[in-house]
Design an enzyme around this catalytic site. Structure first.
Site, PDB file in Angstrom:
ATOM      1  N   TRP A 165      17.440 -21.085  40.121  1.00  0.00           N
ATOM      2  CA  TRP A 165      18.745 -20.589  39.713  1.00  0.00           C
ATOM      3  C   TRP A 165      19.259 -19.706  40.849  1.00  0.00           C
ATOM      4  CZ3 TRP A 165      22.358 -20.043  35.638  1.00  0.00           C
ATOM      5  CH2 TRP A 165      22.151 -20.915  34.558  1.00  0.00           C
ATOM      6  N   VAL A 214      17.351 -14.098  40.815  1.00  0.00           N
ATOM      7  CA  VAL A 214      18.637 -13.392  40.707  1.00  0.00           C
ATOM      8  C   VAL A 214      19.208 -13.680  39.322  1.00  0.00           C
ATOM      9  CG1 VAL A 214      21.002 -13.239  41.564  1.00  0.00           C
ATOM     10  CG2 VAL A 214      19.107 -13.530  43.184  1.00  0.00           C
ATOM     11  N   SER A 231      28.771 -13.728  29.749  1.00  0.00           N
ATOM     12  CA  SER A 231      29.573 -13.119  28.684  1.00  0.00           C
ATOM     13  C   SER A 231      28.807 -12.965  27.365  1.00  0.00           C
ATOM     14  CB  SER A 231      30.834 -13.960  28.451  1.00  0.00           C
ATOM     15  OG  SER A 231      30.450 -15.302  28.246  1.00  0.00           O
ATOM     16  N   HIS A 233      22.551 -13.043  26.689  1.00  0.00           N
ATOM     17  CA  HIS A 233      21.451 -13.750  27.346  1.00  0.00           C
ATOM     18  C   HIS A 233      20.818 -12.920  28.465  1.00  0.00           C
ATOM     19  CE1 HIS A 233      19.639 -17.004  29.802  1.00  0.00           C
ATOM     20  NE2 HIS A 233      19.406 -17.534  28.626  1.00  0.00           N
ATOM     21  N   ARG A 263      22.994  -7.332  47.872  1.00  0.00           N
ATOM     22  CA  ARG A 263      21.574  -6.955  47.823  1.00  0.00           C
ATOM     23  C   ARG A 263      20.662  -7.990  48.481  1.00  0.00           C
ATOM     24  NH1 ARG A 263      24.684  -4.575  44.769  1.00  0.00           N
ATOM     25  NH2 ARG A 263      24.351  -2.481  43.966  1.00  0.00           N
TER      26      ARG A 263
HETATM   27  C1  DLZ Z   1      19.870 -19.915  31.308  1.00  0.00           C
HETATM   28  C2  DLZ Z   1      19.977 -19.016  32.493  1.00  0.00           C
HETATM   29  C3  DLZ Z   1      21.161 -18.299  32.751  1.00  0.00           C
HETATM   30  C4  DLZ Z   1      22.345 -18.371  31.859  1.00  0.00           C
HETATM   31  N1  DLZ Z   1      21.278 -17.505  33.822  1.00  0.00           N
HETATM   32  C5  DLZ Z   1      20.225 -17.394  34.690  1.00  0.00           C
HETATM   33  C6  DLZ Z   1      20.332 -16.571  35.838  1.00  0.00           C
HETATM   34  O1  DLZ Z   1      21.335 -15.929  36.150  1.00  0.00           O
HETATM   35  N2  DLZ Z   1      19.228 -16.483  36.648  1.00  0.00           N
HETATM   36  C7  DLZ Z   1      18.051 -17.156  36.379  1.00  0.00           C
HETATM   37  O2  DLZ Z   1      17.099 -17.023  37.152  1.00  0.00           O
HETATM   38  N3  DLZ Z   1      17.965 -17.949  35.300  1.00  0.00           N
HETATM   39  C8  DLZ Z   1      18.996 -18.090  34.453  1.00  0.00           C
HETATM   40  N4  DLZ Z   1      18.899 -18.894  33.359  1.00  0.00           N
HETATM   41  C9  DLZ Z   1      17.659 -19.707  33.150  1.00  0.00           C
HETATM   42  C10 DLZ Z   1      16.523 -18.946  32.453  1.00  0.00           C
HETATM   43  O3  DLZ Z   1      15.911 -18.004  33.314  1.00  0.00           O
HETATM   44  C11 DLZ Z   1      15.442 -19.947  31.999  1.00  0.00           C
HETATM   45  O4  DLZ Z   1      15.101 -20.787  33.076  1.00  0.00           O
HETATM   46  C12 DLZ Z   1      15.876 -20.808  30.835  1.00  0.00           C
HETATM   47  O5  DLZ Z   1      16.315 -20.002  29.769  1.00  0.00           O
HETATM   48  C13 DLZ Z   1      14.717 -21.719  30.343  1.00  0.00           C
HETATM   49  O6  DLZ Z   1      13.614 -20.937  29.890  1.00  0.00           O
END
Ligand code: DLZ
Length: 210
Positions: free
Chosen positions: A30, A132, A137, A140, A179
């Site tokens: 991500w 990161v 919104s 989560h 950062r």
């Molecule tokens: C679902 C999700 C969201 C909305 N945002 C991020 C994020 O900003 N950074 C990140 O590393 N992971 C995000 N994830 C995924 C969750 O960490 C995770 O992979 C899923 O909820 C599956 O367990």
């Protein structure tokens, strides 16, 4: 305003030599562009400031930040089992992974006559979890931040191996870019550098005799 203000981590009072350390970096996919900048920062500090051998930095990825604690724990355990197995090989060829349902090939086990364990059979001395999280919104972000920070701390305390919290928890993308030292103004600071130095310092502290 302090004139010689230094962003980030001040160096330790004595040099931190990481030439005998093996470090695991687990990072998310991500926000991968920013995460990659942070990973590069951590590697740079370990190699250029602390003499960690590039081949002793192992990099693995997971989907998101929520997966970091599980991966850190599992990969750490496997490395510890392989190291024990390697030490055993030197004495009597017992493969501890046999029967544990972990993916390991006993065909790469060293013969009893070999001298020292290879670098790949050295258990990790520290782990850096890099990710990161950017607030959206919904709630989560709050749940994931809490779970990940607690989970990463737990892996470190339970295993006795330092696990660095390299997760940015940002309100927006600009904060994250800054950062990671990737902001347009060039005023940011790459926190990955501090995490690399922190991992070396904590790995050395773990094995220090006081
Ligand atoms: C679902 C999700 C969201 C909305 N945002 C991020 C994020 O900003 N950074 C990140 O590393 N992971 C995000 N994830 C995924 C969750 O960490 C995770 O992979 C899923 O909820 C599956 O367990």
């Amino acid at each position: 305003m302090i004139d010689d203000f230094h962003k980030g981590l001040d160096p330790a009072s004595v040099p931190q030599d990481g030439s005998n350390l093996r470090i695991l970096i687990v990072h998310t996919r991500w926000n991968s562009v920013i995460v990659q900048g942070l990973v590069e920062g951590a590697k740079k500090a370990m190699i250029e400031q602390h003499n960690v051998k590039p081949e002793n930095i192992v990099i693995e990825s997971v989907p998101g930040a929520y997966e970091l604690p599980f991966a850190a724990k599992k990969l750490l355990e496997v490395s510890q089992i392989r190291a024990a197995e390697s030490a055993n090989d030197l004495m009597g060829n017992v493969n501890l992974l046999d029967g544990l349902n972990l993916t390991s090939s006993s065909s790469d086990a060293k013969p009893a006559s070999s001298s020292a364990p290879s670098a790949s059979k050295q258990a990790f001395d520290a782990v850096i979890c890099i990710g990161v999280l950017i607030k959206g919104s919904t709630m989560h972000f709050e749940y994931i931040c809490e779970a990940v920070s607690q989970g990463i701390m737990r892996v470190g305390l339970d295993s006795g191996v330092p696990v660095i919290f390299g997760v940015l928890t940002c309100l927006n993308e600009e904060q994250a870019l800054s950062r990671a030292g990737m902001d347009k103004a060039g005023k940011g600071h790459n926190h990955g550098l501090d995490w690399g130095s922190g991992a070396v310092e904590m790995a050395l502290l773990k094995s220090r005799s006081l």
